[in-house]
Enzyme design. Structure first.
Site, mmCIF file in Angstrom:
data_model
loop_
_atom_site.group_PDB
_atom_site.id
_atom_site.type_symbol
_atom_site.label_atom_id
_atom_site.label_comp_id
_atom_site.label_asym_id
_atom_site.label_seq_id
_atom_site.Cartn_x
_atom_site.Cartn_y
_atom_site.Cartn_z
ATOM 1 C CB ALA A 28 45.183 46.291 47.357
ATOM 2 N N GLY A 29 45.463 43.582 45.342
ATOM 3 C CA GLY A 29 44.644 42.533 44.715
ATOM 4 C C GLY A 29 43.303 43.064 44.254
ATOM 5 C CG LEU A 30 41.386 45.936 46.145
ATOM 6 C CD1 LEU A 30 41.488 47.192 47.015
ATOM 7 C CD2 LEU A 30 39.998 45.314 46.303
ATOM 8 C CG ASP A 84 43.222 40.573 36.986
ATOM 9 O OD1 ASP A 84 42.928 39.415 36.631
ATOM 10 O OD2 ASP A 84 43.608 40.864 38.132
ATOM 11 C CE LYS A 93 41.063 41.802 40.605
ATOM 12 N NZ LYS A 93 41.660 40.899 41.588
ATOM 13 N N GLY A 125 43.622 47.664 40.601
ATOM 14 C CA GLY A 125 43.702 49.095 40.284
ATOM 15 C C GLY A 125 44.486 49.395 39.011
ATOM 16 N N GLY A 126 45.700 48.862 38.905
ATOM 17 C CA GLY A 126 46.545 49.132 37.734
ATOM 18 C C GLY A 126 45.904 48.595 36.458
ATOM 19 C CB SER A 127 44.174 45.378 35.715
ATOM 20 O OG SER A 127 45.256 44.595 36.135
ATOM 21 N N PRO A 173 44.248 51.264 46.392
ATOM 22 C CG PRO A 173 44.137 49.980 48.333
ATOM 23 C CD PRO A 173 43.278 50.729 47.368
HETATM 24 O O1 C5P Z 1 49.164 39.243 33.790
HETATM 25 P P1 C5P Z 1 49.795 40.000 34.910
HETATM 26 O O2 C5P Z 1 50.961 40.834 34.462
HETATM 27 O O3 C5P Z 1 48.821 40.781 35.718
HETATM 28 O O4 C5P Z 1 50.364 38.898 35.892
HETATM 29 C C1 C5P Z 1 51.314 39.167 36.880
HETATM 30 C C2 C5P Z 1 51.953 37.880 37.314
HETATM 31 O O5 C5P Z 1 50.999 37.074 38.018
HETATM 32 C C3 C5P Z 1 52.448 36.999 36.192
HETATM 33 O O6 C5P Z 1 53.768 37.339 35.839
HETATM 34 C C4 C5P Z 1 52.359 35.620 36.796
HETATM 35 O O7 C5P Z 1 53.477 35.374 37.626
HETATM 36 C C5 C5P Z 1 51.148 35.705 37.688
HETATM 37 N N1 C5P Z 1 49.899 35.227 37.052
HETATM 38 C C6 C5P Z 1 49.759 33.875 36.787
HETATM 39 N N2 C5P Z 1 48.600 33.431 36.196
HETATM 40 C C7 C5P Z 1 47.600 34.288 35.903
HETATM 41 C C8 C5P Z 1 47.735 35.655 36.180
HETATM 42 C C9 C5P Z 1 48.906 36.098 36.751
HETATM 43 O O8 C5P Z 1 50.648 33.075 37.064
HETATM 44 N N3 C5P Z 1 46.479 33.822 35.345
#
Ligand code: C5P
Length: 289
Positions: free
Chosen positions: A95-97, A134, A9, A99-101, A92
């Site tokens: 990357a902010g894409l 995500d 995404k 992938g894992g989610s 990758p």
């Molecule tokens: O939810 P996820 O495990 O993907 O989030 C990873 C980290 O990103 C969280 O531990 C938090 O530090 C940050 N995060 C956040 N607010 C969000 C999504 C993620 O602060 N809405």
């Protein structure tokens, strides 16, 4: 055996509204899936077993979101079945894409079918939210306005085609680190209405104008990411020189997304950018099916 793809995404907009009492940030984001995708296969294994292999052996860990999704599904809906999952990575990491989610969401959706559990979408979405902010988006898509921590979703139905080039430096960025650099104040109010930036992006998408979409792109995490990785500034300049109409950080980075007027510009840019970046990809938005 089931085979399923797990798309990447981009966040066309990402506004942070404030820090919530639980430490997460409240967001509003227009998210769009891409044709770039990992693939996963699901095969039989002895009852109760979750076997996991990956094209990138460094990801073959018990805390991989794919394994955690399978175990969560087992705990929520016990079935006398096992599964052998193989993940082929194209997206990758760091990357902010997403992938894992996306892999996690694909695992929930595939096991719901493979183990014949047939949980409705709202219950799958509740499980997805336990795995990461995500993850729920990837059960829906391909385009949505995502709000809250990521659990509230308004689908956006459109057929606007858009060509993008993605490029990522070798170093990744840690999502918690990028969020911590925001130094966001506490969330003081919740709003019913979409933000003006969201309305602007939805209008741009509806108009079908790539220039309007490019002009409406915004990401509040870009400032903190550039502070942590100043070299991204030069990489963004390179992408603009290659003819991208607009270049924005993908999610919390470190990949950059350039919007292009057509597929030729995107492919040409990707060819040239391989000299500057270790990972480059050209493709398009995922279309509504
Ligand atoms: O939810 P996820 O495990 O993907 O989030 C990873 C980290 O990103 C969280 O531990 C938090 O530090 C940050 N995060 C956040 N607010 C969000 C999504 C993620 O602060 N809405």
């Amino acid at each position: 055996m089931i085979q399923i793809s797990a798309p990447a995404k981009v966040n066309l907009t990402l506004r942070v509204l404030g820090k919530r009492p639980d430490g997460y940030h409240a967001l509003e984001s227009v998210m769009q899936q891409l044709t770039l995708a990992d693939t996963l296969t699901f095969d039989d294994a002895p009852p109760g077993e979750v076997r996991f292999t990956c094209s990138d052996p460094s990801l073959e860990t018990e805390d991989n979101l794919v394994v955690r999704a399978a175990r969560l599904m087992q705990a929520a809906c016990p079935v006398p079945r096992g599964v052998a999952i193989h993940l082929t990575k194209y997206i990758p990491k760091q990357a902010g894409l997403g992938g894992g989610s996306s892999d996690a969401a694909a695992t929930l959706a595939a096991l719901n079918e493979f183990w014949e559990i047939r949980l409705p979408l709202d219950e799958l979405t509740d499980l997805a939210a336990q795995l990461g902010s995500d993850v729920p988006f990837f059960l829906s898509g391909p385009c949505a306005v995502v709000r809250g921590r990521g659990e509230s979703m308004t689908p956006v139905i459109h057929t606007t085609p858009c060509h993008v080039v993605l490029a990522k430096p070798s170093a990744g960025l840690s999502t918690p680190l990028v969020y911590s650099q925001l130094h966001a104040g506490p969330l003081t109010s919740t709003r019913e209405q979409f933000l003006p930036e969201t309305h602007a992006m939805l209008a741009a998408i509806k108009s079908g104008s790539v220039d309007a979409i490019a002009a409406a792109m915004v990401n509040d995490l870009e400032g903190p990411a550039l502070t942590l990785m100043p070299g991204l500034m030069r990489l963004r300049e390179r992408m603009l020189e290659e003819g991208c109409l607009s270049v924005l950080l993908c999610g919390s980075g470190s990949a950059l997304c350039g919007l292009c007027a057509d597929s030729e510009t995107a492919s040409h840019a990707a060819r040239d950018l391989t000299n500057d970046f270790p990972w480059v990809w050209a493709g398009a938005w995922q279309q509504f099916r």
